[in-house]
Motif scaffolding. Structure first.
Motif, short mmCIF file in Angstrom:
data_model
loop_
_atom_site.label_atom_id
_atom_site.label_comp_id
_atom_site.label_asym_id
_atom_site.label_seq_id
_atom_site.Cartn_x
_atom_site.Cartn_y
_atom_site.Cartn_z
N VAL A 227 -6.49 5.27 6.11
CA VAL A 227 -7.73 5.99 6.33
C VAL A 227 -7.52 6.95 7.49
O VAL A 227 -7.00 6.57 8.53
CB VAL A 227 -8.91 5.02 6.63
N CYS A 228 -7.94 8.21 7.33
CA CYS A 228 -7.84 9.19 8.40
C CYS A 228 -8.84 8.81 9.50
O CYS A 228 -10.02 8.60 9.22
CB CYS A 228 -8.15 10.58 7.85
N GLN A 229 -8.36 8.75 10.74
CA GLN A 229 -9.23 8.38 11.85
C GLN A 229 -10.19 9.52 12.22
O GLN A 229 -11.20 9.29 12.86
CB GLN A 229 -8.39 8.01 13.08
N HIS A 230 -9.89 10.74 11.78
CA HIS A 230 -10.72 11.89 12.12
C HIS A 230 -11.90 12.05 11.17
O HIS A 230 -13.04 12.18 11.59
CB HIS A 230 -9.86 13.16 12.12
N CYS A 231 -11.61 12.03 9.85
CA CYS A 231 -12.69 12.29 8.87
C CYS A 231 -13.05 11.06 8.03
O CYS A 231 -13.90 11.15 7.16
CB CYS A 231 -12.30 13.45 7.96
N GLN A 232 -12.38 9.92 8.28
CA GLN A 232 -12.62 8.68 7.57
C GLN A 232 -12.34 8.77 6.07
O GLN A 232 -12.87 8.02 5.27
CB GLN A 232 -14.06 8.18 7.80
N CYS A 233 -11.49 9.72 5.69
CA CYS A 233 -11.11 9.90 4.28
C CYS A 233 -10.02 8.90 3.93
O CYS A 233 -9.11 8.66 4.72
CB CYS A 233 -10.61 11.32 4.06
N TYR A 234 -10.08 8.32 2.72
CA TYR A 234 -9.03 7.41 2.27
C TYR A 234 -7.81 8.22 1.89
O TYR A 234 -7.88 9.14 1.07
CB TYR A 234 -9.51 6.57 1.07
N VAL A 235 -6.71 7.90 2.54
CA VAL A 235 -5.47 8.63 2.28
C VAL A 235 -4.36 7.65 1.94
O VAL A 235 -3.21 7.88 2.26
CB VAL A 235 -5.05 9.49 3.50
N GLY A 236 -4.70 6.55 1.26
CA GLY A 236 -3.79 5.45 0.98
C GLY A 236 -2.38 5.89 0.61
O GLY A 236 -2.10 7.06 0.38
N GLY A 237 -1.51 4.92 0.58
CA GLY A 237 -0.11 5.17 0.30
C GLY A 237 0.11 5.71 -1.10
O GLY A 237 -0.69 5.50 -2.02
N ILE A 238 1.19 6.41 -1.27
CA ILE A 238 1.55 6.97 -2.57
C ILE A 238 2.27 5.88 -3.36
O ILE A 238 3.26 5.33 -2.89
CB ILE A 238 2.47 8.19 -2.40
N PRO A 239 1.79 5.56 -4.56
CA PRO A 239 2.47 4.53 -5.36
C PRO A 239 3.90 4.97 -5.70
O PRO A 239 4.19 6.15 -5.86
CB PRO A 239 1.61 4.42 -6.61
N ASP A 240 4.76 3.98 -5.82
CA ASP A 240 6.18 4.26 -6.08
C ASP A 240 6.38 5.01 -7.41
O ASP A 240 7.24 5.88 -7.51
CB ASP A 240 6.98 2.96 -6.09
N PHE A 241 5.59 4.69 -8.44
CA PHE A 241 5.80 5.36 -9.73
C PHE A 241 5.47 6.85 -9.65
O PHE A 241 6.07 7.66 -10.33
CB PHE A 241 5.03 4.66 -10.86
N LEU A 242 4.52 7.25 -8.76
CA LEU A 242 4.22 8.67 -8.59
C LEU A 242 5.35 9.36 -7.82
O LEU A 242 5.68 10.51 -8.09
CB LEU A 242 2.89 8.86 -7.87
N LYS A 243 5.94 8.67 -6.86
CA LYS A 243 7.07 9.22 -6.14
C LYS A 243 8.24 9.48 -7.08
O LYS A 243 8.92 10.50 -6.99
CB LYS A 243 7.52 8.29 -5.01
N GLN A 244 8.47 8.54 -8.00
CA GLN A 244 9.57 8.68 -8.96
C GLN A 244 9.33 9.84 -9.93
O GLN A 244 10.26 10.50 -10.37
CB GLN A 244 9.78 7.38 -9.72
N LEU A 245 8.07 10.10 -10.24
CA LEU A 245 7.76 11.20 -11.15
C LEU A 245 7.78 12.55 -10.43
O LEU A 245 7.72 13.60 -11.08
CB LEU A 245 6.37 10.98 -11.79
N GLY A 246 7.83 12.50 -9.09
CA GLY A 246 7.87 13.73 -8.33
C GLY A 246 6.51 14.33 -8.09
O GLY A 246 6.39 15.48 -7.67
N LEU A 247 5.46 13.56 -8.34
CA LEU A 247 4.12 14.09 -8.14
C LEU A 247 3.72 14.05 -6.67
O LEU A 247 2.83 14.78 -6.25
CB LEU A 247 3.11 13.33 -9.00
N GLY A 248 4.33 13.18 -5.90
CA GLY A 248 4.11 13.14 -4.46
C GLY A 248 2.69 12.87 -4.04
O GLY A 248 2.29 13.22 -2.95
N GLY A 249 1.88 12.33 -4.86
CA GLY A 249 0.53 11.97 -4.47
C GLY A 249 -0.51 13.02 -4.84
O GLY A 249 -1.68 12.78 -4.73
N VAL A 250 -0.09 14.20 -5.31
CA VAL A 250 -1.06 15.21 -5.73
C VAL A 250 -1.25 15.02 -7.23
O VAL A 250 -0.39 15.32 -8.04
CB VAL A 250 -0.54 16.63 -5.43
#
Length: 120
Positions: free
Chosen positions: A95-118
């Motif tokens: 969670v961002c301490q500034h805006c309280q937005c959830y910015v959780g970790g990027i799942p491993d399967f998205l990293k493998q696909l190259g999506l990088g969380g977007v």
């Protein structure tokens, strides 16, 4: 506090505080009066040669200086940018301490696909 070394008539080595220079005191062992001389610029001060007592100083006295572990280096904390407010936050934060937005970790399967969380 600086101390100077004085020897009484009977050979007892005494340590006197620098502010006692020019006075007389009794030897605590033999009770003979000892004149504490004025400290000159060339006189030897006991505390000048000593390192302040520290963990390293104790290890040096015990002769185990080589047994000390090598100094550790602290790596800087990894950060990332919050997608909502563009403030740098810890890479471990969920969670961002500034805006309280959830910015959780990027799942491993998205990293493998190259999506990088977007995700569209």
């Amino acid at each position: 506090m600086n101390r100077i070394e004085v020897t009484c008539e009977n050979g007892h080595r005494l340590k006197a505080a620098a502010h006692l220079c020019g006075t007389s005191r009794k030897c605590p062992r033999c009770r003979v009066v000892v004149n504490i001389p004025l400290q000159s610029l060339t006189s030897h001060s006991i505390d000048e040669d000593r390192d302040p007592l520290s963990d390293t100083g104790v290890m040096r006295i015990l002769g185990v200086q080589d047994a000390l572990p090598p100094p550790t280096t602290v790596e800087p904390e990894k950060t990332r940018c919050c997608p909502r407010c563009d403030v740098n936050i810890s890479a471990k934060a969920n969670v961002c301490q500034h805006c309280q937005c959830y910015v959780g970790g990027i799942p491993d399967f998205l990293k493998q696909l190259g999506l990088g969380g977007v995700v569209a």
